[in-house]
Design a protein around this motif. Sequence first.
Motif, PDB file in Angstrom:
ATOM      1  N   VAL A 193       0.919  -1.175   0.196  1.00 41.79           N
ATOM      2  CA  VAL A 193       0.145   0.009   0.088  1.00 41.79           C
ATOM      3  C   VAL A 193       0.809   1.330  -0.059  1.00 41.79           C
ATOM      4  CG1 VAL A 193      -1.875   1.260   1.174  1.00 41.79           C
ATOM      5  CG2 VAL A 193      -1.714  -1.321   1.194  1.00 41.79           C
ATOM      6  N   ASP A 194       0.820   1.922  -1.112  1.00 42.20           N
ATOM      7  CA  ASP A 194       1.949   3.049  -1.239  1.00 42.20           C
ATOM      8  C   ASP A 194       1.564   4.261  -0.347  1.00 42.20           C
ATOM      9  OD1 ASP A 194       2.676   1.997  -3.452  1.00 42.20           O
ATOM     10  OD2 ASP A 194       1.641   3.202  -4.800  1.00 42.20           O
ATOM     11  N   SER A 195       0.245   4.439  -0.101  1.00 40.49           N
ATOM     12  CA  SER A 195       0.044   5.530   0.963  1.00 40.49           C
ATOM     13  C   SER A 195       0.444   5.176   2.415  1.00 40.49           C
ATOM     14  CB  SER A 195      -1.329   6.001   0.997  1.00 40.49           C
ATOM     15  OG  SER A 195      -2.157   4.896   1.110  1.00 40.49           O
ATOM     16  N   GLY A 196       0.380   3.728   2.791  1.00 38.20           N
ATOM     17  CA  GLY A 196       0.772   3.529   4.030  1.00 38.20           C
ATOM     18  C   GLY A 196       2.313   3.778   4.206  1.00 38.20           C
ATOM     19  N   VAL A 197       2.853   3.174   3.006  1.00 31.25           N
ATOM     20  CA  VAL A 197       4.589   3.232   3.207  1.00 31.25           C
ATOM     21  C   VAL A 197       4.785   4.701   3.263  1.00 31.25           C
ATOM     22  CG1 VAL A 197       6.815   2.948   1.951  1.00 31.25           C
ATOM     23  CG2 VAL A 197       4.754   1.110   1.900  1.00 31.25           C
ATOM     24  N   PHE A 198       4.219   5.771   2.471  1.00 31.23           N
ATOM     25  CA  PHE A 198       4.603   7.048   2.158  1.00 31.23           C
ATOM     26  C   PHE A 198       4.414   7.703   3.640  1.00 31.23           C
ATOM     27  CE2 PHE A 198       3.801  11.328   1.273  1.00 31.23           C
ATOM     28  CZ  PHE A 198       5.017  11.534   0.346  1.00 31.23           C
ATOM     29  N   ILE A 199       3.178   7.676   4.277  1.00 31.85           N
ATOM     30  CA  ILE A 199       2.831   8.097   5.616  1.00 31.85           C
ATOM     31  C   ILE A 199       3.484   7.545   6.654  1.00 31.85           C
ATOM     32  CG2 ILE A 199       0.978   8.680   6.975  1.00 31.85           C
ATOM     33  CD1 ILE A 199      -0.792   8.901   4.649  1.00 31.85           C
ATOM     34  N   GLY A 200       3.472   6.252   6.650  1.00 33.96           N
ATOM     35  CA  GLY A 200       4.336   5.469   7.829  1.00 33.96           C
ATOM     36  C   GLY A 200       5.253   5.930   8.163  1.00 33.96           C
ATOM     37  N   THR A 210      19.277   7.665  12.620  1.00 35.69           N
ATOM     38  CA  THR A 210      19.205   6.103  12.445  1.00 35.69           C
ATOM     39  C   THR A 210      17.699   5.823  11.855  1.00 35.69           C
ATOM     40  OG1 THR A 210      20.763   5.523  14.184  1.00 35.69           O
ATOM     41  CG2 THR A 210      19.237   3.901  13.319  1.00 35.69           C
ATOM     42  N   ALA A 211      16.834   6.502  12.418  1.00 35.47           N
ATOM     43  CA  ALA A 211      15.309   6.392  11.966  1.00 35.47           C
ATOM     44  C   ALA A 211      15.228   7.074  10.565  1.00 35.47           C
ATOM     45  CB  ALA A 211      14.247   6.946  12.938  1.00 35.47           C
ATOM     46  N   ILE A 212      15.891   8.208  10.314  1.00 35.98           N
ATOM     47  CA  ILE A 212      15.938   8.812   9.168  1.00 35.98           C
ATOM     48  C   ILE A 212      16.436   7.967   8.133  1.00 35.98           C
ATOM     49  CG2 ILE A 212      16.601  10.732   7.549  1.00 35.98           C
ATOM     50  CD1 ILE A 212      16.442  12.483  10.095  1.00 35.98           C
ATOM     51  N   ILE A 213      17.568   7.475   8.324  1.00 37.53           N
ATOM     52  CA  ILE A 213      18.357   6.487   7.393  1.00 37.53           C
ATOM     53  C   ILE A 213      17.623   5.240   7.119  1.00 37.53           C
ATOM     54  CG2 ILE A 213      20.435   5.226   7.081  1.00 37.53           C
ATOM     55  CD1 ILE A 213      21.793   7.472   8.621  1.00 37.53           C
ATOM     56  N   ILE A 214      17.073   4.592   8.109  1.00 39.84           N
ATOM     57  CA  ILE A 214      16.409   3.483   7.894  1.00 39.84           C
ATOM     58  C   ILE A 214      14.995   3.555   7.114  1.00 39.84           C
ATOM     59  CG2 ILE A 214      15.072   1.424   8.962  1.00 39.84           C
ATOM     60  CD1 ILE A 214      17.301   1.373  11.292  1.00 39.84           C
ATOM     61  N   SER A 215      14.297   4.561   7.581  1.00 41.20           N
ATOM     62  CA  SER A 215      13.022   4.734   6.648  1.00 41.20           C
ATOM     63  C   SER A 215      13.296   5.232   5.311  1.00 41.20           C
ATOM     64  CB  SER A 215      12.216   5.724   7.649  1.00 41.20           C
ATOM     65  OG  SER A 215      12.663   6.849   7.621  1.00 41.20           O
ATOM     66  N   SER A 216      14.334   5.986   5.203  1.00 41.54           N
ATOM     67  CA  SER A 216      14.483   6.307   3.930  1.00 41.54           C
ATOM     68  C   SER A 216      14.879   5.276   2.822  1.00 41.54           C
ATOM     69  CB  SER A 216      15.715   7.274   3.667  1.00 41.54           C
ATOM     70  OG  SER A 216      15.365   8.607   4.415  1.00 41.54           O
ATOM     71  N   ILE A 217      15.709   4.176   3.274  1.00 41.39           N
ATOM     72  CA  ILE A 217      16.183   3.148   2.697  1.00 41.39           C
ATOM     73  C   ILE A 217      15.073   2.330   2.270  1.00 41.39           C
ATOM     74  CG2 ILE A 217      17.675   1.140   2.715  1.00 41.39           C
ATOM     75  CD1 ILE A 217      19.852   2.775   4.229  1.00 41.39           C
ATOM     76  N   ALA A 218      14.390   2.014   3.482  1.00 39.18           N
ATOM     77  CA  ALA A 218      12.973   1.121   3.122  1.00 39.18           C
ATOM     78  C   ALA A 218      12.057   1.951   2.318  1.00 39.18           C
ATOM     79  CB  ALA A 218      12.545   0.896   4.441  1.00 39.18           C
ATOM     80  N   GLY A 219      11.598   2.954   2.493  1.00 32.23           N
ATOM     81  CA  GLY A 219      10.697   3.736   1.533  1.00 32.23           C
ATOM     82  C   GLY A 219      11.165   3.625   0.098  1.00 32.23           C
ATOM     83  N   LEU A 220      12.349   4.319  -0.011  1.00 34.39           N
ATOM     84  CA  LEU A 220      12.974   4.421  -1.439  1.00 34.39           C
ATOM     85  C   LEU A 220      12.926   3.034  -1.997  1.00 34.39           C
ATOM     86  CD1 LEU A 220      15.584   7.234  -1.146  1.00 34.39           C
ATOM     87  CD2 LEU A 220      13.343   7.375  -2.535  1.00 34.39           C
ATOM     88  N   SER A 221      13.363   2.139  -1.304  1.00 30.74           N
ATOM     89  CA  SER A 221      13.512   0.717  -1.996  1.00 30.74           C
ATOM     90  C   SER A 221      12.317   0.305  -2.419  1.00 30.74           C
ATOM     91  CB  SER A 221      14.284  -0.294  -1.164  1.00 30.74           C
ATOM     92  OG  SER A 221      15.557  -0.017  -0.513  1.00 30.74           O
ATOM     93  N   TYR A 222      11.285   0.473  -1.674  1.00 34.01           N
ATOM     94  CA  TYR A 222       9.888   0.139  -2.205  1.00 34.01           C
ATOM     95  C   TYR A 222       9.364   1.012  -3.414  1.00 34.01           C
ATOM     96  CZ  TYR A 222       4.872  -0.376  -1.933  1.00 34.01           C
ATOM     97  OH  TYR A 222       3.460  -0.473  -2.267  1.00 34.01           O
ATOM     98  N   PHE A 223       9.469   2.229  -3.203  1.00 36.65           N
ATOM     99  CA  PHE A 223       8.992   2.824  -4.350  1.00 36.65           C
ATOM    100  C   PHE A 223       9.768   2.609  -5.687  1.00 36.65           C
ATOM    101  CE2 PHE A 223       7.376   5.671  -0.953  1.00 36.65           C
ATOM    102  CZ  PHE A 223       6.238   5.289  -0.890  1.00 36.65           C
ATOM    103  N   ILE A 224      10.998   2.378  -5.541  1.00 38.85           N
ATOM    104  CA  ILE A 224      11.988   2.143  -6.622  1.00 38.85           C
ATOM    105  C   ILE A 224      11.617   0.673  -7.084  1.00 38.85           C
ATOM    106  CG2 ILE A 224      14.314   1.735  -7.369  1.00 38.85           C
ATOM    107  CD1 ILE A 224      15.122   4.090  -5.823  1.00 38.85           C
ATOM    108  N   TYR A 225      11.375  -0.056  -6.185  1.00 46.05           N
ATOM    109  CA  TYR A 225      10.918  -1.552  -6.857  1.00 46.05           C
ATOM    110  C   TYR A 225       9.959  -1.712  -7.682  1.00 46.05           C
ATOM    111  CZ  TYR A 225      10.090  -6.518  -6.543  1.00 46.05           C
ATOM    112  OH  TYR A 225      10.128  -7.655  -6.912  1.00 46.05           O
ATOM    113  N   TYR A 226       8.711  -0.792  -7.226  1.00 47.66           N
ATOM    114  CA  TYR A 226       7.638  -0.763  -7.914  1.00 47.66           C
ATOM    115  C   TYR A 226       7.521   0.387  -8.993  1.00 47.66           C
ATOM    116  CZ  TYR A 226       5.937  -4.200  -4.880  1.00 47.66           C
ATOM    117  OH  TYR A 226       5.775  -5.603  -4.149  1.00 47.66           O
ATOM    118  N   SER A 227       8.752   0.862  -9.360  1.00 54.16           N
ATOM    119  CA  SER A 227       8.688   2.118 -10.259  1.00 54.16           C
ATOM    120  C   SER A 227       7.668   3.294 -10.006  1.00 54.16           C
ATOM    121  CB  SER A 227       8.416   1.417 -11.588  1.00 54.16           C
ATOM    122  OG  SER A 227       9.567   0.380 -12.034  1.00 54.16           O
ATOM    123  N   LYS A 228       7.662   3.636  -8.978  1.00 52.47           N
ATOM    124  CA  LYS A 228       6.864   4.756  -8.479  1.00 52.47           C
ATOM    125  C   LYS A 228       7.627   5.786  -8.159  1.00 52.47           C
ATOM    126  CE  LYS A 228       3.037   1.982  -7.700  1.00 52.47           C
ATOM    127  NZ  LYS A 228       1.754   2.109  -7.638  1.00 52.47           N
TER     128      LYS A 228
END
Length: 90
Positions: free
Chosen positions: A21-28, A48-66
């Motif tokens: 769910v894109d909105s869940g990843v983006f907001i959460g 650490t939270a900024i780095i981990i959430s950035s990596i997780a979120g960007l990985s998700y959006f890049i994987y799904y080409s968003k």
Amino acid sequence: MNLFLLIIFLLVGIAGLIYNVDSGVFIGLGLIPWQILKIKLKRKFVLTAIIISSIAGLSYFIYYSKWLIAALFVFIQLYNYWGYLNIVNE
């Protein structure tokens, strides 16, 4: 209240990753570092939270080409980092 919101955003972000769910990843994942910043935990936790959430979120959006959402997510994380820098410089 900030601790409650941190838990909610953490659950929303993880559920967004699991259920695609894109909105869940983006907001959460976008708001987790801001809540940690507002709780005033150690600066290492915020960074650490900024780095981990950035990596997780960007990985998700890049994987799904968003790409547009990925660019907006980077903007949100830069805003979180700006807030971190303001706290460090005070």
